[in-house]
Motif scaffolding. Structure first.
Motif, PDB file in Angstrom:
ATOM      1  N   ALA A 268     -12.460  -8.813  -3.505  1.00 38.20           N
ATOM      2  CA  ALA A 268     -11.882  -7.903  -4.511  1.00 38.20           C
ATOM      3  C   ALA A 268     -12.092  -6.448  -4.121  1.00 38.20           C
ATOM      4  O   ALA A 268     -13.049  -6.115  -3.415  1.00 38.20           O
ATOM      5  CB  ALA A 268     -12.538  -8.161  -5.867  1.00 38.20           C
ATOM      6  N   ASN A 269     -11.214  -5.584  -4.591  1.00 35.32           N
ATOM      7  CA  ASN A 269     -11.451  -4.151  -4.530  1.00 35.32           C
ATOM      8  C   ASN A 269     -12.506  -3.859  -5.609  1.00 35.32           C
ATOM      9  O   ASN A 269     -12.208  -3.859  -6.810  1.00 35.32           O
ATOM     10  CB  ASN A 269     -10.133  -3.414  -4.820  1.00 35.32           C
ATOM     11  N   LEU A 270     -13.742  -3.640  -5.178  1.00 39.74           N
ATOM     12  CA  LEU A 270     -14.849  -3.549  -6.151  1.00 39.74           C
ATOM     13  C   LEU A 270     -14.725  -2.338  -7.072  1.00 39.74           C
ATOM     14  O   LEU A 270     -15.082  -2.414  -8.253  1.00 39.74           O
ATOM     15  CB  LEU A 270     -16.197  -3.512  -5.437  1.00 39.74           C
ATOM     16  N   ASP A 271     -14.205  -1.224  -6.552  1.00 36.95           N
ATOM     17  CA  ASP A 271     -14.022  -0.047  -7.426  1.00 36.95           C
ATOM     18  C   ASP A 271     -13.124  -0.414  -8.602  1.00 36.95           C
ATOM     19  O   ASP A 271     -13.407  -0.108  -9.760  1.00 36.95           O
ATOM     20  CB  ASP A 271     -13.371   1.114  -6.665  1.00 36.95           C
ATOM     21  N   LEU A 272     -12.024  -1.085  -8.244  1.00 35.56           N
ATOM     22  CA  LEU A 272     -11.049  -1.484  -9.265  1.00 35.56           C
ATOM     23  C   LEU A 272     -11.666  -2.488 -10.240  1.00 35.56           C
ATOM     24  O   LEU A 272     -11.473  -2.400 -11.464  1.00 35.56           O
ATOM     25  CB  LEU A 272      -9.854  -2.116  -8.544  1.00 35.56           C
ATOM     26  N   ALA A 296     -17.609 -13.087 -14.086  1.00 33.47           N
ATOM     27  CA  ALA A 296     -18.145 -14.042 -13.096  1.00 33.47           C
ATOM     28  C   ALA A 296     -17.937 -13.421 -11.719  1.00 33.47           C
ATOM     29  O   ALA A 296     -16.807 -13.104 -11.347  1.00 33.47           O
ATOM     30  CB  ALA A 296     -17.403 -15.372 -13.203  1.00 33.47           C
ATOM     31  N   VAL A 297     -19.035 -13.236 -10.998  1.00 33.08           N
ATOM     32  CA  VAL A 297     -18.957 -12.473  -9.743  1.00 33.08           C
ATOM     33  C   VAL A 297     -19.426 -13.336  -8.565  1.00 33.08           C
ATOM     34  O   VAL A 297     -20.492 -13.978  -8.645  1.00 33.08           O
ATOM     35  CB  VAL A 297     -19.829 -11.200  -9.832  1.00 33.08           C
ATOM     36  N   VAL A 301     -20.957 -10.565  -3.377  1.00 30.95           N
ATOM     37  CA  VAL A 301     -20.830  -9.158  -3.822  1.00 30.95           C
ATOM     38  C   VAL A 301     -21.581  -8.923  -5.138  1.00 30.95           C
ATOM     39  O   VAL A 301     -21.491  -7.834  -5.722  1.00 30.95           O
ATOM     40  CB  VAL A 301     -19.343  -8.735  -3.978  1.00 30.95           C
ATOM     41  N   TYR A 302     -22.315  -9.940  -5.579  1.00 34.88           N
ATOM     42  CA  TYR A 302     -22.955  -9.894  -6.904  1.00 34.88           C
ATOM     43  C   TYR A 302     -23.904  -8.702  -7.047  1.00 34.88           C
ATOM     44  O   TYR A 302     -23.828  -7.936  -8.014  1.00 34.88           O
ATOM     45  CB  TYR A 302     -23.699 -11.215  -7.135  1.00 34.88           C
TER      46      TYR A 302
END
Ligand code: NAD
Length: 500
Positions: A268-272, A296-297, A301-302
């Motif tokens: 995922a794009n984490l910023d978004l 749920a991550v 990347v959690y």
């Protein structure tokens, strides 16, 4: 010298007039950000007021159903224009009675504007079908017909949008209305009805009753002359309404609770995703039926997600929604605040890790309101109560997952099914999620909130009973199909027999 001014008492609207309740009783509507501020007094309605409103709606229905739909639409267009003109005032009043930040209150009024224009447009459509008959010299078609008096019972979290979602499709379809808005937010419903009257809605077509659920809502749901009930609110009250409707086989639409989820995949794009989780979780103080109360991550990347998400949650500016710098307002009332506090205790006791928040805000600018700190629980397991039950406050549970399959299981493993979202850049995963999430609404790379008025809105399982609001789905609920056969052969023709 200060002069004591008696607070304004807002009345019921029955048969085209603003009237007192029969009992003469009224209750206070106070600002949840500052309970010293009295927004207004609203009359408390009971069964006899409901009877008067239903009688008026029943009488008005005789004429309203025969008004051509494009003419009904003209009143809706004028209503939408008045809403546009008064948007700012209505939004400010909404923030005062409900607490959501002004930008969101403007969005709520805008949703009513959108729905009103949209349903006005339907006045020149309301399409049925024509289709060939299986027999010669015979014409076949289906048309929509109105049903009658529609009872509407609405919650406080979208004080103008939700009444508009119900009223506008019902009106354009030729029905009349008895509306019982939430006791916490009657002013926004009052404004909506006021503009309908100014736009020329005929007497008795729209009736408004303020008051509480058992006193004013229950008699609407049970009334013999109300064949349609449209309810939005909690699942617990929805069940009571469904049982009240059952003996008379009323048409009954229930839009109820949610336990919505954002799934964040490793690509995922984490910023978004963090922007989305903040807006989804803490927008409207988490008091949206579509709030992203679970995230749920993916484990890879959690750590990064949680640390950045918690920093953002900590930095949210909580306060009075009328202050333009405020990002999150108060809870609606003391009872809702108590519910939030009790769930935070439940979360701690069941072993979830409190990462930020977990406390009421009550000093300084918060002293007179129902404020609670944005709260995040980490390391949650899917079956914890805080990950299963609707809290309806600024509390987000974060759940680690290993795979998309596990994410989908977690997403679907709750009693509700309103909205779900996935953040991923992998198109295969995105499509799999849209197929396998069993919710009424799915978002890809956007949070769980953001419904548009021309698409169906509603949920599965204990969120809804199979109907949808908004879009053409709303017209489907507020009309019944009538199938018409016209035989111009001048002889008896028997379907399935004479053409075999
Ligand atoms: P609520 O169920 O307490 O009240 C909703 C309405 O029902 C109010 O007008 C209330 O006065 C009335 N009511 C209460 N008891 C009644 C009774 N016995 N008979 C008839 N009417 C009765 O809900 P709320 O606290 O106002 O709103 C929050 C709930 O609404 C949350 O669960 C939220 O998820 C849900 N909600 C769902 C949607 C959706 O579209 N699915 C949208 C917004 C809110």
């Amino acid at each position: 010298m200060a002069t004591a001014v008696a607070p304004r008492v807002f009345k019921n609207f029955i048969n085209g007039e603003w009237v007192e309740s029969r009992s003469g009783k009224a209750y206070e509507n106070r600002n949840p950000a500052n309970t010293d501020e009295l927004v207004g007094m609203f009359v408390s309605s009971a069964e006899e007021d409901v009877d008067a409103a239903v009688d008026a709606a029943k009488e008005a229905y005789k004429k309203w159903r025969l008004v051509p739909a494009p003419k009904r639409a003209e009143i809706l267009f004028r209503t939408a224009e008045l809403l546009v003109q008064r948007k700012e005032q209505f939004a400010k009043d909404m923030t005062r009675e409900m607490g959501k930040v002004l930008a969101e209150a403007r969005g709520d009024v805008q949703e009513a504007i959108d729905m009103t224009y949209y349903m006005a447009g339907e006045g020149r459509r309301l399409f049925g079908q024509t289709t060939p008959s299986e027999l010669p010299n015979k014409f076949a078609m289906s048309v929509r017909q109105s049903i009658g008096v529609c009872g509407m019972i609405t919650p406080w979290n979208f004080p103008m949008a939700i009444p508009s979602w119900k009223m506008m499709p019902a009106l354009i379809s030729g029905n009349t209305i008895v509306l019982k808005p939430a006791e916490d937010t009657p002013l926004s419903a009052y404004h909506l009805v006021q503009v309908l009257t100014e736009a020329g809605i005929p007497r008795g077509v729209v009736n408004l009753l303020s008051g509480d659920g058992p006193g004013a809502g229950a008699p609407v749901s049970k009334h013999k002359d109300v064949p349609v009930i449209s309810f939005t609110g909690s699942t617990a009250v929805g069940r009571i309404i469904a049982m009240a409707c059952a003996p008379d086989f009323k048409h009954c639409s229930l839009e109820m609770g949610g336990k919505n989820i954002i799934i964040v995949m490793e690509d995922a794009n984490l910023d978004l995703a963090i922007d989305g989780a903040i807006w989804g979780g803490f927008g409207t103080t988490g008091q949206r039926c579509t709030a992203a109360s679970r995230v749920a991550v993916h484990k890879s990347v959690y750590k990064e997600f949680v640390s950045r998400f918690v920093d953002r949650a900590k930095s949210l500016k909580v306060g009075d929604g009328l202050d333009p710098s405020t990002e999150m307002g108060p809870c609606i009332n003391e009872q809702q605040l108590n519910t939030v506090m009790s769930y935070v205790e439940i979360g701690k006791n069941e072993g979830a890790k409190l990462l930020t928040g977990g406390n009421r805000l009550e000093s300084g600018p918060y002293a007179k309101g129902w404020f609670y700190a944005p709260t995040v629980f980490g390391d949650c397991t899917p079956n914890m109560r805080i990950a299963q039950e609707e809290i309806f406050g600024p509390v987000v549970t974060v759940i680690p997952i290993d795979s998309l399959e596990q994410g989908l299981d977690v997403a679907n493993g709750v009693p509700y099914g309103l909205s779900a979202s996935i953040y991923t850049r992998n198109v295969n995963r995105a499509f799999q999620a849209t197929r396998d999430l069993y919710t009424g609404i799915v978002y890809v790379n956007a949070p769980t909130i953001g419904a548009e008025t021309h698409l169906p809105f509603g949920g599965t399982k204990q969120t809804g009973n199979g109907h949808r609001e908004a879009a053409i789905a709303a017209i489907d609920f507020f009309t019944e199909w009538k199938t018409i056969y016209i035989d111009y052969s001048d002889k008896l023709q028997r379907a399935q027999i004479d053409n075999a």
